[in-house]
Design an enzyme around this catalytic site. Structure first.
Site, PDB file in Angstrom:
ATOM      1  N   GLU A 156       0.705  -1.276  -0.022  1.00  0.00           N
ATOM      2  CA  GLU A 156       0.102   0.015  -0.031  1.00  0.00           C
ATOM      3  C   GLU A 156       1.083   1.122   0.038  1.00  0.00           C
ATOM      4  O   GLU A 156       1.742   1.322   0.803  1.00  0.00           O
ATOM      5  CB  GLU A 156      -0.982   0.078   1.107  1.00  0.00           C
ATOM      6  CG  GLU A 156      -1.924   1.315   1.357  1.00  0.00           C
ATOM      7  CD  GLU A 156      -2.807   1.358   2.434  1.00  0.00           C
ATOM      8  OE1 GLU A 156      -3.832   1.758   2.237  1.00  0.00           O
ATOM      9  OE2 GLU A 156      -2.651   0.640   3.374  1.00  0.00           O
ATOM     10  N   LYS A 166      -9.928   1.898  -2.647  1.00  0.00           N
ATOM     11  CA  LYS A 166     -10.280   1.625  -1.236  1.00  0.00           C
ATOM     12  C   LYS A 166     -11.759   2.047  -0.941  1.00  0.00           C
ATOM     13  O   LYS A 166     -12.183   2.977  -0.864  1.00  0.00           O
ATOM     14  CB  LYS A 166      -9.215   2.284  -0.169  1.00  0.00           C
ATOM     15  CG  LYS A 166      -9.032   1.741   1.112  1.00  0.00           C
ATOM     16  CD  LYS A 166      -8.042   2.430   1.636  1.00  0.00           C
ATOM     17  CE  LYS A 166      -7.748   1.781   2.880  1.00  0.00           C
ATOM     18  NZ  LYS A 166      -6.515   2.363   3.687  1.00  0.00           N
ATOM     19  N   CYS A 203      -5.888  -2.867   2.568  1.00  0.00           N
ATOM     20  CA  CYS A 203      -5.875  -2.615   4.006  1.00  0.00           C
ATOM     21  C   CYS A 203      -7.207  -2.725   4.864  1.00  0.00           C
ATOM     22  O   CYS A 203      -7.383  -3.654   5.133  1.00  0.00           O
ATOM     23  CB  CYS A 203      -5.122  -1.119   4.368  1.00  0.00           C
ATOM     24  SG  CYS A 203      -4.254  -0.860   5.895  1.00  0.00           S
TER      25      CYS A 203
END
Length: 283
Positions: A48, A119, A160
């Site tokens: 990331e 995301k 994440c």
């Protein structure tokens, strides 16, 4: 990849970052070249925010358009040159209407952009005595699920904080995914508590492989990543694990294990769908 044996070789590149974007990208380029030369992977994954410092004050400054930005072009060229798939970690993306996204790109062996995942769940937390972080101060959330197909194997993409949401992983399982890849940068508060736990939970819940690629730990950085990139198998066992520094983790994924686990513990067909369901909503 050998279709007969169902084996796919992955290389996870746990990279140390800095405030120098060009140096970060060139470090990734160098590590990709080395991984290809030494290990011949089919699929390479990056961390990331691998081309920029991870921080709300940096996202706009380091943002690029996709696929014509500098970082995208480097990854495209490498994928084509070496005829590999690259899950390009994440970069800050400059999107429509000047919005900034935390975005994962996926590149095919022809150098084409085959997927882009923004995301979905923004990292907004406030742990007393630990860490406060608010991605929403700068970033916009993505709204789309992202799957790719590599050699007949369906793979879901998350980023994440997305891993904390079991519903998202369940929907990937419902869609037939055998693996979920999460570029991720957990920190020194949540990492020791939940990093391995969440990956093993998602793998166990959905009987698939979970792969995470973290930045390397830099103790003097403003945001200190936990490291410890992992490959977890469908039994929820850790197959491969990195330490906290720069490292390349190589794993041979046997996708036949997915079906073995699902046949032996057939929870997917035993769900009480007359009582509950996890269903993707139409937008």
């Amino acid at each position: 990849m050998s279709k007969a044996s169902n084996i796919m070789r992955l290389a996870l590149l746990q990279l140390k970052g800095s405030k120098d974007k060009a140096a970060n990208v060139q470090n990734a380029v160098s590590k990709i070249e080395t991984a290809v030369r030494e290990h011949q992977p089919r699929l390479i994954t990056l961390p990331e925010c691998f081309n920029a410092p991870y921080g709300t004050k940096y996202f706009r400054e380091y943002s690029e358009t996709i696929p014509d930005g500098y970082t995208s072009q480097q990854l495209s060229n490498l994928a084509k040159k070496h005829q590999v798939y690259i899950v390009g970690g994440t970069i800050p993306e400059l999107g429509e209407n000047d919005a900034i996204y935390n975005t994962c790109t996926v590149w095919s062996p022809t150098g084409d952009l085959v997927a882009k995942h923004r995301k979905m769940h923004l990292f907004d937390i406030d742990v007393k005595g630990g860490i406060r972080f608010k991605e929403s101060e700068t970033l916009s959330a993505g709204n789309d699920f992202t799957t790719i197909d590599i050699d007949g194997h369906k793979i879901g993409i998350g980023i994440c904080y997305d891993i904390r949401f079991e519903e998202m992983a369940r929907l990937y399982r419902n869609a037939g995914c055998e693996m979920i890849i999460y570029p991720a940068a957990f920190n020194m508060t949540t990492g020791p508590l939940h990093w391995e736990l969440l990956q093993r939970a998602r793998a166990n819940d959905n009987q698939l492989f979970v792969v995470t690629t973290s930045p390397a730990r830099d103790p003097v950085a403003e945001y200190v990543a936990y490291g410890h990139s992992l490959v977890v198998d469908p039994w929820a066992k850790v197959q491969q694990s990195a330490g906290d520094g720069e490292e390349t983790v190589v794993a041979d994924i046997d996708f036949s294990l997915v079906e073995q686990v699902r046949q032996q513990i057939p929870v997917f067909g035993q769900r009480r769908l007359d009582l509950y369901a996890t269903v993707k909503k139409s937008k």
